[in-house]
Write a protein that holds these residues in place. Structure first.
Motif, PDB file in Angstrom:
ATOM      1  N   THR A  72       0.822  -1.209   0.000  1.00 28.88           N
ATOM      2  CA  THR A  72       0.000   0.000   0.000  1.00 28.88           C
ATOM      3  C   THR A  72       0.858   1.262   0.000  1.00 28.88           C
ATOM      4  N   THR A  73       2.107   1.145  -0.455  1.00 24.62           N
ATOM      5  CA  THR A  73       3.010   2.300  -0.462  1.00 24.62           C
ATOM      6  C   THR A  73       3.414   2.643  -1.888  1.00 24.62           C
ATOM      7  N   LEU A  74       3.115   3.865  -2.280  1.00 19.91           N
ATOM      8  CA  LEU A  74       3.584   4.414  -3.553  1.00 19.91           C
ATOM      9  C   LEU A  74       4.869   5.189  -3.291  1.00 19.91           C
ATOM     10  N   LYS A  75       5.904   4.895  -4.093  1.00 24.29           N
ATOM     11  CA  LYS A  75       7.129   5.698  -4.058  1.00 24.29           C
ATOM     12  C   LYS A  75       7.393   6.195  -5.470  1.00 24.29           C
ATOM     13  N   LEU A  76       7.495   7.504  -5.616  1.00 23.94           N
ATOM     14  CA  LEU A  76       7.614   8.132  -6.933  1.00 23.94           C
ATOM     15  C   LEU A  76       8.691   9.203  -6.878  1.00 23.94           C
ATOM     16  N   SER A  77       9.643   9.115  -7.773  1.00 19.45           N
ATOM     17  CA  SER A  77      10.695  10.126  -7.877  1.00 19.45           C
ATOM     18  C   SER A  77      10.376  11.093  -9.001  1.00 19.45           C
ATOM     19  N   ALA A  78      10.472  12.373  -8.710  1.00 21.89           N
ATOM     20  CA  ALA A  78      10.361  13.412  -9.730  1.00 21.89           C
ATOM     21  C   ALA A  78      11.768  13.805 -10.147  1.00 21.89           C
ATOM     22  N   GLN A  79      12.040  13.777 -11.437  1.00 19.56           N
ATOM     23  CA  GLN A  79      13.351  14.141 -11.950  1.00 19.56           C
ATOM     24  C   GLN A  79      13.252  15.458 -12.709  1.00 19.56           C
ATOM     25  N   CYS A  80      14.018  16.440 -12.256  1.00 18.46           N
ATOM     26  CA  CYS A  80      13.999  17.760 -12.880  1.00 18.46           C
ATOM     27  C   CYS A  80      15.321  18.076 -13.545  1.00 18.46           C
ATOM     28  N   TYR A  81      15.285  19.081 -14.414  1.00 18.67           N
ATOM     29  CA  TYR A  81      16.496  19.695 -14.933  1.00 18.67           C
ATOM     30  C   TYR A  81      17.087  20.598 -13.853  1.00 18.67           C
ATOM     31  N   PRO A  82      18.361  20.976 -13.992  1.00 17.40           N
ATOM     32  CA  PRO A  82      18.946  21.908 -13.025  1.00 17.40           C
ATOM     33  C   PRO A  82      18.148  23.206 -12.942  1.00 17.40           C
TER      34      PRO A  82
END
Length: 540
Positions: A72-82
């Protein structure tokens, strides 16, 4: 009128000071000065990055999101530009329910690597949900969190590795094929980046190439040696490597660089089985993910492995390449050498003894034998390659025994050479099935399965015209049964990927191996010679 003029002057003065402040912002103090230089410090004043344009419009600063759901755990990484110094580091996660976007969490980006991790507990995995990442007023990225396919009889996994920088182009064929086949999840086994000292730009490039394959499905990514800046890696529990090429074991670059790479590529994975850091404060990520009745063990098969230099006599041009037809394989299998290490062996044992009704799969960086004879060029025949997980032999045996006890299949990458092998532990064929998938781009470093005597082994595969299948001893005298392989001169070669179908009811597993230039939307699309191949885990 004078008041208006004065107000304009004050505003212009303020803007001028703000602009000067922007220009005069001191560079961020990086914990490493010789790596990732184009994405840290005053990156905006530096030359254009040759890998990717980092100076994007500000409405495009979110490059991609990448996620898994475990229980029941969502783990989500957001990847941005500098980002520029004055820009907010806050990224917001929104979920669309009943036609309305609702913010569920905000997180701060790390200036080293430019990623942020969202963790949402009590996630409802019984339905597809749209998600959206937002930065500032304009930057957005949308995707889908898939529901857990718990009631499907067949779960499929797309598996890829080795995204060579010899080809900077997009990966349209892969995206088209994978989305058409619509696997339940996707696995990148390592070497997403070959730009050793510029991981941020290379990781962003990888994301642009493949984000349409994981925008709407969970994705497992694990870094391999090139991702953390090394040609080869024997991690030795995180020690510092001081020898060129790192055959002494350990990590060459600053631990903050290594941690940055692992944060960007693995933070979205389920929580590690045992999060205790190794030396230099480097973390671990080995864990498992249950998805749709399939239980995936995710290994770090290089992090604890012993380096060869100084432990065994050098018997070739490099400490890790043995080129000596008279060498004794038993002489290099020393009792103190490690492969997975005690921590991961304990994890594998525990994993194998729990959730025993699930179909079991081990995911790792590379294969557990010496599955190639020729490396790089046709004149470089090796008797043994210590970078492979065929060495140390005792460590290999311990790992395979636990994988076999779990009745699991093994999926890996790294070798560039696609193979299906039935591993032998004590006898031929008494170990697990293993599928090493081909390289995404295979014009960087080729390998060949090509026995020196050019004889087929005993018990050859009757379902293929490939000449060298059957039972063999690899360069470490490990017993292996070669079922299929894709040498570089094979028709349609130039890269490819694997698709694995797990029938959770019959316990059949089907290995598919697709060339890069195949178009699976067409009825005449052909796999590599030797595939597809279906194996059974019943009474394996």
């Amino acid at each position: 009128m004078k008041k208006i003029i004065l107000l304009v002057v004050v505003c212009l003065s303020f803007l001028s000071c703000a602009e000067k402040k922007k220009e005069q912002v001191p560079p961020a103090k990086a914990p490493f000065s010789d790596v990732d230089t184009l994405a840290i410090n005053d990156w905006w004043n530096r030359a254009d990055n040759p890998i990717i344009n980092l100076k994007v419009n500000r409405d495009s600063v979110i490059a991609f999101g990448i996620y898994t759901v475990s229980g029941t755990t969502l783990k989500l990484s957001a990847q941005c530009y500098p980002l520029y110094p004055e820009e907010t580091r806050t990224v917001r996660l929104e979920i669309k329910e009943n036609g309305t976007w609702t913010e569920v969490q905000s997180q701060q980006l790390n200036d080293l690597g430019w990623s942020a991790l969202f963790r949402v507990e009590n996630w409802d995995s019984s339905q597809d949900l749209k998600y959206r990442l937002r930065h500032g007023e304009k930057a957005r990225y949308e995707g889908t969190i898939r529901k857990n396919p718990m009631h499907k009889a067949e779960i499929s996994l797309a598996a890829l590795s080795c995204n060579s920088n010899q080809d900077r182009g997009m990966r349209e064929n892969y995206v088209r094929n994978i989305n058409h086949q619509d696997p339940d999840l996707i696995f990148f086994a390592g070497d997403q980046s070959y730009d050793h000292t510029e991981h941020t730009a290379a990781w962003l490039k990888f994301g642009l190439q493949f984000r349409e394959t994981f925008r709407h499905r969970p994705c497992i990514t694990i870094p391999d040696d090139h991702d953390i800046g090394q040609g080869n890696l024997w991690g030795e529990n995180g020690k510092v490597s001081v020898t060129k090429g790192s055959p002494d074991g350990g990590y060459r670059y600053h631990p903050e660089y290594v941690k940055m790479v692992e944060r960007c590529q693995t933070a979205h994975l389920p929580d590690p089985f045992d999060p205790t850091p190794i030396e230099q404060g480097i973390g671990v990520y080995y864990t498992n993910l249950v998805w749709g009745g399939v239980d995936f063990a995710i290994l770090e098969d290089r992090k604890f492995k012993s380096g060869p230099e100084g432990k065994i006599p050098q018997q070739g041009p490099r400490p890790d390449h043995i080129r000596n037809p008279d060498y004794d394989p038993a002489s290099i299998d020393l009792p103190e050498l490690k492969l997975l290490g005690e921590r991961q062996l304990h994890f594998l044992k525990t994993w194998g003894e729990t959730n025993t009704d699930a179909t079991k799969v081990v995911l790792s960086q590379t294969g557990f034998c010496g599955g190639a004879h020729i490396h790089g060029t046709m004149d470089n025949r090796l008797h043994a390659d210590l970078d492979s997980n065929g060495w140390p032999q005792t460590g290999r045996k311990k790992a395979l025994e636990l994988i076999q006890q779990a009745n699991a299949v093994h999926i890996a990458g790294d070798q560039h050479l696609a193979t299906v092998i039935k591993q032998g532990i004590n006898e031929f064929g008494d170990g697990p099935w293993a599928f090493v998938v081909p390289a995404i781009v295979n014009d960087y470093y080729s390998r060949w399965w090509w026995p020196e005597d050019e004889k087929a082994g005993n018990n050859p595969n009757p379902n293929t015209s490939l000449p060298w299948t059957g039972d063999y001893l690899d360069g470490f005298h490990n017993k292996i049964s070669m079922k299929a392989y894709v040498n570089p001169e094979s028709p349609s070669h130039g890269g490819g990927y694997g698709l694995i179908r797990f029938n959770t009811q019959t316990q059949d597993v089907t290995f598919e191996c697709w060339p890069r230039n195949a178009d699976v939307t067409q009825p005449d699309a052909q796999q590599f010679e030797g595939w597809p191949m279906t194996v059974s885990l019943k009474n394996n």
